[in-house]
Scaffold this motif. Structure first.
Motif, PDB file in Angstrom:
ATOM      1  N   PHE A 107       0.670  -1.085  -0.111  1.00  0.00           N
ATOM      2  CA  PHE A 107       0.153   0.164   0.094  1.00  0.00           C
ATOM      3  C   PHE A 107       0.934   1.369  -0.035  1.00  0.00           C
ATOM      4  CE2 PHE A 107      -3.235   2.541   2.488  1.00  0.00           C
ATOM      5  CZ  PHE A 107      -3.742   3.080   1.449  1.00  0.00           C
ATOM      6  N   GLU A 108       1.992   1.248   0.892  1.00  0.00           N
ATOM      7  CA  GLU A 108       2.812   2.458   0.792  1.00  0.00           C
ATOM      8  C   GLU A 108       3.679   2.479  -0.561  1.00  0.00           C
ATOM      9  OE1 GLU A 108       4.296   2.046   5.496  1.00  0.00           O
ATOM     10  OE2 GLU A 108       5.402   0.929   3.931  1.00  0.00           O
ATOM     11  N   ARG A 109       3.733   1.697  -1.234  1.00  0.00           N
ATOM     12  CA  ARG A 109       4.595   1.715  -2.618  1.00  0.00           C
ATOM     13  C   ARG A 109       3.454   2.243  -3.632  1.00  0.00           C
ATOM     14  NH1 ARG A 109       7.100  -3.201  -0.933  1.00  0.00           N
ATOM     15  NH2 ARG A 109       5.483  -4.536  -1.799  1.00  0.00           N
ATOM     16  N   GLN A 110       2.265   1.660  -3.589  1.00  0.00           N
ATOM     17  CA  GLN A 110       1.151   2.084  -4.520  1.00  0.00           C
ATOM     18  C   GLN A 110       0.856   3.472  -4.151  1.00  0.00           C
ATOM     19  OE1 GLN A 110      -1.993  -0.148  -5.829  1.00  0.00           O
ATOM     20  NE2 GLN A 110      -0.607  -2.416  -5.469  1.00  0.00           N
ATOM     21  N   TRP A 111       0.705   3.923  -3.006  1.00  0.00           N
ATOM     22  CA  TRP A 111       0.313   5.391  -2.734  1.00  0.00           C
ATOM     23  C   TRP A 111       1.307   6.216  -2.934  1.00  0.00           C
ATOM     24  CZ3 TRP A 111      -3.990   7.721  -1.398  1.00  0.00           C
ATOM     25  CH2 TRP A 111      -4.037   9.020  -0.996  1.00  0.00           C
ATOM     26  N   SER A 112       2.599   5.902  -2.911  1.00  0.00           N
ATOM     27  CA  SER A 112       3.616   6.752  -3.211  1.00  0.00           C
ATOM     28  C   SER A 112       3.609   7.114  -4.966  1.00  0.00           C
ATOM     29  CB  SER A 112       5.135   6.345  -3.104  1.00  0.00           C
ATOM     30  OG  SER A 112       5.184   6.066  -1.617  1.00  0.00           O
ATOM     31  N   ARG A 113       3.290   5.963  -5.600  1.00  0.00           N
ATOM     32  CA  ARG A 113       3.224   6.128  -6.958  1.00  0.00           C
ATOM     33  C   ARG A 113       1.926   6.891  -7.533  1.00  0.00           C
ATOM     34  NH1 ARG A 113       4.971   0.454  -7.197  1.00  0.00           N
ATOM     35  NH2 ARG A 113       2.771  -0.326  -7.249  1.00  0.00           N
ATOM     36  N   TYR A 114       0.808   6.589  -6.771  1.00  0.00           N
ATOM     37  CA  TYR A 114      -0.353   7.569  -6.922  1.00  0.00           C
ATOM     38  C   TYR A 114      -0.207   8.855  -6.849  1.00  0.00           C
ATOM     39  CZ  TYR A 114      -5.140   8.839  -6.704  1.00  0.00           C
ATOM     40  OH  TYR A 114      -6.367   9.529  -7.059  1.00  0.00           O
ATOM     41  N   VAL A 115       0.334   9.306  -5.754  1.00  0.00           N
ATOM     42  CA  VAL A 115       0.420  10.690  -5.634  1.00  0.00           C
ATOM     43  C   VAL A 115       1.835  11.463  -6.058  1.00  0.00           C
ATOM     44  CG1 VAL A 115      -0.840  10.701  -3.366  1.00  0.00           C
ATOM     45  CG2 VAL A 115       1.611  10.582  -3.263  1.00  0.00           C
ATOM     46  N   GLY A 116       2.760  10.524  -6.448  1.00  0.00           N
ATOM     47  CA  GLY A 116       4.007  10.885  -7.097  1.00  0.00           C
ATOM     48  C   GLY A 116       4.931  11.560  -6.024  1.00  0.00           C
ATOM     49  N   SER A 117       5.204  10.710  -5.013  1.00  0.00           N
ATOM     50  CA  SER A 117       6.267  11.028  -3.985  1.00  0.00           C
ATOM     51  C   SER A 117       7.278  10.067  -3.963  1.00  0.00           C
ATOM     52  CB  SER A 117       5.634  11.343  -2.761  1.00  0.00           C
ATOM     53  OG  SER A 117       4.979  10.108  -2.155  1.00  0.00           O
ATOM     54  N   GLN A 118       8.325  10.183  -3.463  1.00  0.00           N
ATOM     55  CA  GLN A 118       9.383   9.127  -3.359  1.00  0.00           C
ATOM     56  C   GLN A 118       9.326   8.217  -2.242  1.00  0.00           C
ATOM     57  OE1 GLN A 118      12.219   8.829  -5.271  1.00  0.00           O
ATOM     58  NE2 GLN A 118      11.105  10.193  -6.504  1.00  0.00           N
ATOM     59  N   GLU A 119       8.662   8.422  -0.983  1.00  0.00           N
ATOM     60  CA  GLU A 119       8.296   7.635  -0.015  1.00  0.00           C
ATOM     61  C   GLU A 119       7.053   7.826   0.678  1.00  0.00           C
ATOM     62  OE1 GLU A 119      10.205   4.736   2.555  1.00  0.00           O
ATOM     63  OE2 GLU A 119      10.720   5.338   0.585  1.00  0.00           O
ATOM     64  N   SER A 120       6.444   6.873   1.380  1.00  0.00           N
ATOM     65  CA  SER A 120       5.310   7.053   2.222  1.00  0.00           C
ATOM     66  C   SER A 120       5.394   6.028   3.213  1.00  0.00           C
ATOM     67  CB  SER A 120       4.205   6.664   1.291  1.00  0.00           C
ATOM     68  OG  SER A 120       3.934   7.584   0.340  1.00  0.00           O
ATOM     69  N   VAL A 121       4.796   6.422   4.585  1.00  0.00           N
ATOM     70  CA  VAL A 121       4.911   5.489   5.568  1.00  0.00           C
ATOM     71  C   VAL A 121       3.544   5.399   6.120  1.00  0.00           C
ATOM     72  CG1 VAL A 121       5.586   5.426   8.054  1.00  0.00           C
ATOM     73  CG2 VAL A 121       7.013   6.422   6.230  1.00  0.00           C
ATOM     74  N   GLY A 122       2.798   4.271   6.137  1.00  0.00           N
ATOM     75  CA  GLY A 122       1.558   4.025   6.726  1.00  0.00           C
ATOM     76  C   GLY A 122       1.312   4.145   8.112  1.00  0.00           C
ATOM     77  N   VAL A 123       0.318   4.997   8.666  1.00  0.00           N
ATOM     78  CA  VAL A 123       0.111   4.948  10.130  1.00  0.00           C
ATOM     79  C   VAL A 123      -1.378   4.719  10.549  1.00  0.00           C
ATOM     80  CG1 VAL A 123       1.923   6.433  10.660  1.00  0.00           C
ATOM     81  CG2 VAL A 123       0.175   7.574   9.951  1.00  0.00           C
ATOM     82  N   ASN A 124      -1.747   4.685  11.546  1.00  0.00           N
ATOM     83  CA  ASN A 124      -3.082   4.397  11.941  1.00  0.00           C
ATOM     84  C   ASN A 124      -3.860   5.742  12.002  1.00  0.00           C
ATOM     85  OD1 ASN A 124      -2.348   5.793  14.346  1.00  0.00           O
ATOM     86  ND2 ASN A 124      -2.444   4.054  15.591  1.00  0.00           N
ATOM     87  N   SER A 125      -3.731   6.666  11.771  1.00  0.00           N
ATOM     88  CA  SER A 125      -4.442   7.768  11.694  1.00  0.00           C
ATOM     89  C   SER A 125      -3.550   9.266  10.873  1.00  0.00           C
ATOM     90  CB  SER A 125      -5.107   8.289  12.817  1.00  0.00           C
ATOM     91  OG  SER A 125      -4.034   8.898  13.960  1.00  0.00           O
ATOM     92  N   CYS A 126      -4.515  10.025  10.526  1.00  0.00           N
ATOM     93  CA  CYS A 126      -3.877  11.344   9.949  1.00  0.00           C
ATOM     94  C   CYS A 126      -3.339  11.921  11.117  1.00  0.00           C
ATOM     95  CB  CYS A 126      -4.777  12.283   9.329  1.00  0.00           C
ATOM     96  SG  CYS A 126      -4.044  13.380   8.391  1.00  0.00           S
ATOM     97  N   THR A 127      -4.025  12.104  12.508  1.00  0.00           N
ATOM     98  CA  THR A 127      -3.441  12.587  13.791  1.00  0.00           C
ATOM     99  C   THR A 127      -2.054  12.138  14.145  1.00  0.00           C
ATOM    100  OG1 THR A 127      -5.694  12.926  14.465  1.00  0.00           O
ATOM    101  CG2 THR A 127      -3.862  13.070  15.996  1.00  0.00           C
TER     102      THR A 127
END
Length: 375
Positions: free
Chosen positions: A36-56
């Motif tokens: 999910f982190e990899r696919q999200w990064s590709r979707y938004v166009g960022s180099q890296e993403s880290v999945g957490v349990n809330s936006c907070t």
């Protein structure tokens, strides 16, 4: 009719994806989160993403990445969910409340300049309801003042401003996948940036500060690199139990594939709403909805005699909401209060109407007819 305010658009595909996690017997922080982190990064166009349990959690960790000295200041909008300002407090920083633009409900850039002083270290714009803050102007201003920009994209996932994805304009973007947002993982959030080294420590921070999570250790074993000391890990800093898990990511992977379609459906509904509001005087759109590459999470109107309007909608079975009371009016934040005359005045007129992809045209027309009858 009985019409909810928000409703997640989920079905058999999400259940199938969850079943896959059940079948693999891996429910915690595991391969689905990494994918999910990899696919999200590709979707938004960022180099890296880290999945957490809330936006907070995302906002908390994003600010923590810079290790700002205690007592420094963070510029946040006066009209936002508490998490935006809480992130400053979690990091022992001081929230400075900036007034809103009356027409967009986002940060007022002129008041941003007025509220700035040499102790400010970051600014956290919120795309209110999904409507973009003019990020080109804000980023230019922030750079000129030496400030970090952390985009609070809790209200927007998949939207763009001037062709660039929201959340990628600033230094770090933070997203929400809470039940009622543009897409959902039940609860959940994501931190994204083009600075992979900046986000690397946050993988430890989300996992109690441990420098190697269980999935990493399992991958080493699967790759034929077993070691009698493979259990060994170190904790060098304070961490939190903020990780996303594979059940959440299972839903998120399916929802991500639906996100553009769900955003387009919301555009259709908002178009139907705004057409129905034409010519009304007591109820008007609160935001200049731009239905192109958008990610509007809420449809907000300005009304006269708000309590009477809410009661009228309730009598017809239509749920409504109020987003939000200005934070400086809340007891916790009163000691940080400053002059925010627009937010103080405008919030008393704001009402959120139902908006979710599965609303039918007939249901939208029912809401419109109720609003028109209020006149």
């Amino acid at each position: 009719m009985k019409i909810r305010l928000f409703k997640p658009s989920v079905g058999e595909e999400e259940l199938t994806s969850i079943k896959d996690s059940f079948d693999s017997a891996w429910l915690g922080l595991g391969p689905k989160v990494a994918e999910f982190e990899r696919q999200w990064s590709r979707y938004v166009g960022s180099q890296e993403s880290v999945g957490v349990n809330s936006c907070t959690a995302a906002l908390h960790l994003a600010l923590s990445a810079y290790r700002f000295p205690e007592g420094k200041k963070v510029l946040v909008p006066a009209l936002t969910f508490a998490a935006t300002a809480m992130a400053a407090l979690y990091n022992r920083l001081i929230p400075v409340f900036v007034d809103i633009d009356e027409h967009t409900l986002g940060l007022d850039l002129a008041d941003l300049e007025r509220k700035y002083d040499k102790d400010c270290v970051a600014v956290m714009p919120v795309h209110f309801g999904g409507h973009p803050v003019p990020m080109d102007n804000l980023v230019s201003w922030a750079k000129a003042h030496g400030l970090k920009v952390i985009e609070d994209c809790a209200h927007s996932a998949g939207g763009k401003y001037k062709g660039k994805t929201l959340g990628t304009w600033g230094d770090i973007g933070c997203y929400s996948f809470e039940e009622k947002k543009c897409m959902t993982t039940g609860d959940g959030g994501m931190i994204s940036s083009d600075d992979a080294e900046l986000l690397k420590p946050l993988r430890h921070s989300r996992w109690i500060g441990i420098n190697k999570d269980t999935w990493e250790r399992y991958e080493e074993y699967q790759l034929g690199q077993p070691d009698v000391n493979s259990w060994y890990y170190e904790i060098s800093d304070i961490g939190y139990k903020y990780n996303m898990n594979d059940l959440m990511a299972s839903i998120g992977l399916v929802q991500l594939g639906k996100l553009d379609r769900m955003n387009r459906r919301r555009e259709e509904i908002i178009g139907q709403y705004t057409a129905g509001l034409q010519g009304l005087t007591k109820v008007t759109s609160a935001i200049p909805y731009d239905l192109h590459d958008s990610s509007y999470w809420a449809f907000v109107v300005r009304v006269q005699e708000r309590e009477r309007f809410i009661a009228a909608m309730q009598a017809r079975g239509i749920a409504t909401g109020v987003h939000y009371m200005p934070l400086p009016m809340q007891p916790l934040f009163m000691k940080y209060a400053s002059e925010n005359p627009v937010a103080t005045r405008v919030w008393r007129e704001l009402v959120t109407l139902p908006l979710f992809p599965d609303l039918t045209p007939d249901e939208v027309e029912y809401v419109i007819s109720a609003v028109q009858a209020y006149q």
